[in-house]
Design an enzyme around this catalytic site. Structure first.
Site, PDB file in Angstrom:
ATOM      1  N   ARG A   1       0.762  -1.183  -0.072  1.00 37.04           N
ATOM      2  CA  ARG A   1       0.047   0.102   0.096  1.00 37.04           C
ATOM      3  C   ARG A   1       0.828   1.387  -0.126  1.00 37.04           C
ATOM      4  NH1 ARG A   1      -4.747   0.203   4.310  1.00 37.04           N
ATOM      5  NH2 ARG A   1      -5.148   1.938   2.908  1.00 37.04           N
TER       6      ARG A   1
ATOM      7  N   CYS B   1      -1.499   6.153   8.973  1.00 36.58           N
ATOM      8  CA  CYS B   1      -1.474   4.789   8.128  1.00 36.58           C
ATOM      9  C   CYS B   1      -2.675   5.138   7.183  1.00 36.58           C
ATOM     10  CB  CYS B   1      -2.025   3.887   9.174  1.00 36.58           C
ATOM     11  SG  CYS B   1      -3.472   4.234  10.268  1.00 36.58           S
TER      12      CYS B   1
END
Length: 287
Positions: free
Chosen positions: A184, A242
Site C-alpha cells: 500500500r 496509516c
C-alpha cells in the site's frame, strides 16, 4: 509479578499483572477494544462471547472515532461525547485504565493513544490481548458489568497529534512514518482508498512488524534498532500515519516503548487523499 524485559511497565501490562490488579481494592477500568476492519459487528460479538471480567466493550467505530467524511475514515470523535462515554465506563483521571484487543494491539493502541491525547496519564495496553490472557489460563465471562460512574474530563495534549499543516513539514524536517503494509505504501495495491501511494518523504514502517508471532510487542531493544535504521533517535520529531489513523497507533505505541515520542496524523491517508490534487509518491522510495 515481574514484567518481561521487553515491556515498558508504564505502557504495557502482562496478563499476570492485570489479574493481580483486578483483585486489588482499587482495580483499573478495563476496556475491550476488539476490532476487525470490514466487520463492524466483530467486536460486539466477540465481547458477548467472552471477555475479561469487569471489562466494558469500547467500539472503535462509534466511540473512538467520529463519522467517516472529509476528515477521514476514522476521524477523532467529539471529545465531549467521548468524555461522557468514558465517565459511564467508570474512567476517572486518577484511576488506571487497561485496554486490550483480540491479539495484536490494533484498536487497543488507538484507545491508548486517544486517552493520552485527551489527558489521561495512566493507560496501559494488555500485551498479546485477550489471546495472551486466555493462554495464561485466566478466565473470561459473558457478564456485562455496571461500573461506578467516573469523573474524567478532557485535557487535550496537543503534542500527541500532528496538525494537518505540519504533515509535509514533518516529512521534510523530521521523520514521517507510514504504518501501512509495503504494497500500500508503494502504491502497488490500494484496496480501500481511491488513490494509491504515500505522502512524499514518508518512510515505511509497517505496524505488523512491531509485534511478534504471538501478537506481543517486540522488545524495546529491537524496536530502537528498527527505528534507528530509519534515522530516528529520541530527539527526532516523528509523525505517523496509516490508512485512517488506527494502525498508526501501533507504531506510536512501539515508538513509545523505544523511548521515542511521536505524533499521530489522525486523518491519515484517507484525509490526505480527500484534498484537491494531493501530493502523492509511489514506489518503494520515500519520494
Amino acid at each position: 509479578m515481574a514484567v518481561r524485559g521487553s515491556v515498558n511497565a508504564s505502557i504495557m501490562i502482562t496478563p499476570e499483572e492485570l489479574a493481580l490488579s483486578l483483585a486489588a481494592v482499587e482495580p483499573p477500568a478495563v476496556l475491550d477494544v476488539r476490532w476487525q476492519l470490514g466487520d463492524p459487528g466483530f467486536g460486539q460479538r466477540a465481547y458477548a462471547a467472552g471477555h475479561i471480567p469487569g471489562a466494558v466493550f469500547c467500539d472503535l467505530d462509534s466511540v473512538l472515532s467520529g463519522p467517516a467524511g472529509p476528515e477521514g475514515r476514522h476521524p477523532l470523535p467529539d471529545l465531549d461525547e467521548l468524555a461522557r462515554w468514558l465517565r459511564d465506563a467508570g474512567v476517572d483521571a486518577e484511576r488506571e485504565v487497561c485496554v486490550y484487543g483480540a491479539r495484536e494491539p490494533m484498536g487497543a493502541a488507538r484507545a491508548w493513544w486517544l486517552l493520552r491525547y485527551v489527558g489521561h496519564e495512566r493507560v496501559r495496553v494488555l500485551d498479546g490481548g485477550l489471546a495472551a490472557w486466555q493462554a495464561d489460563g485466566f478466565d473470561v465471562t459473558d457478564e456485562v458489568p455496571r461500573p461506578r460512574p467516573g469523573s474524567f474530563t478532557v485535557r487535550v495534549v496537543a503534542e500527541h497529534r500532528l496538525d494537518d499543516a505540519l504533515v509535509q513539514a514533518r516529512a521534510d524536517d523530521g521523520v514521517l512514518l507510514d504504518a501501512r503494509a509495503p504494497e500500500r505504501y508503494s502504491g502497488e495495491s490500494e484496496p480501500i482508498d481511491p488513490i494509491a501511494g504515500h505522502i512524499p518523504g514518508a518512510l515505511n514502517a509497517p505496524a505488523a512488524e512491531m509485534v511478534d508471532a504471538d501478537g506481543r510487542m517486540l522488545s524495546a531493544e529491537l524496536l530502537r534498532a528498527r527505528f534507528g535504521q530509519l534515522g530516528i533517535t529520541p530527539d527526532t520529531a516523528v509523525g505517523v500515519y496509516c490508512g485512517s489513523g488506527v494502525t498508526a497507533a501501533t507504531d506510536i505505541l512501539a515508538l513509545a516503548l523505544a523511548g521515542m515520542p511521536a505524533a499521530l496524523y489522525a486523518g491519515s491517508w484517507s484525509k490526505w487523499t480527500a484534498q484537491p490534487d494531493p501530493p502523492v509518491a509511489t514506489g518503494p522510495d520515500p519520494r
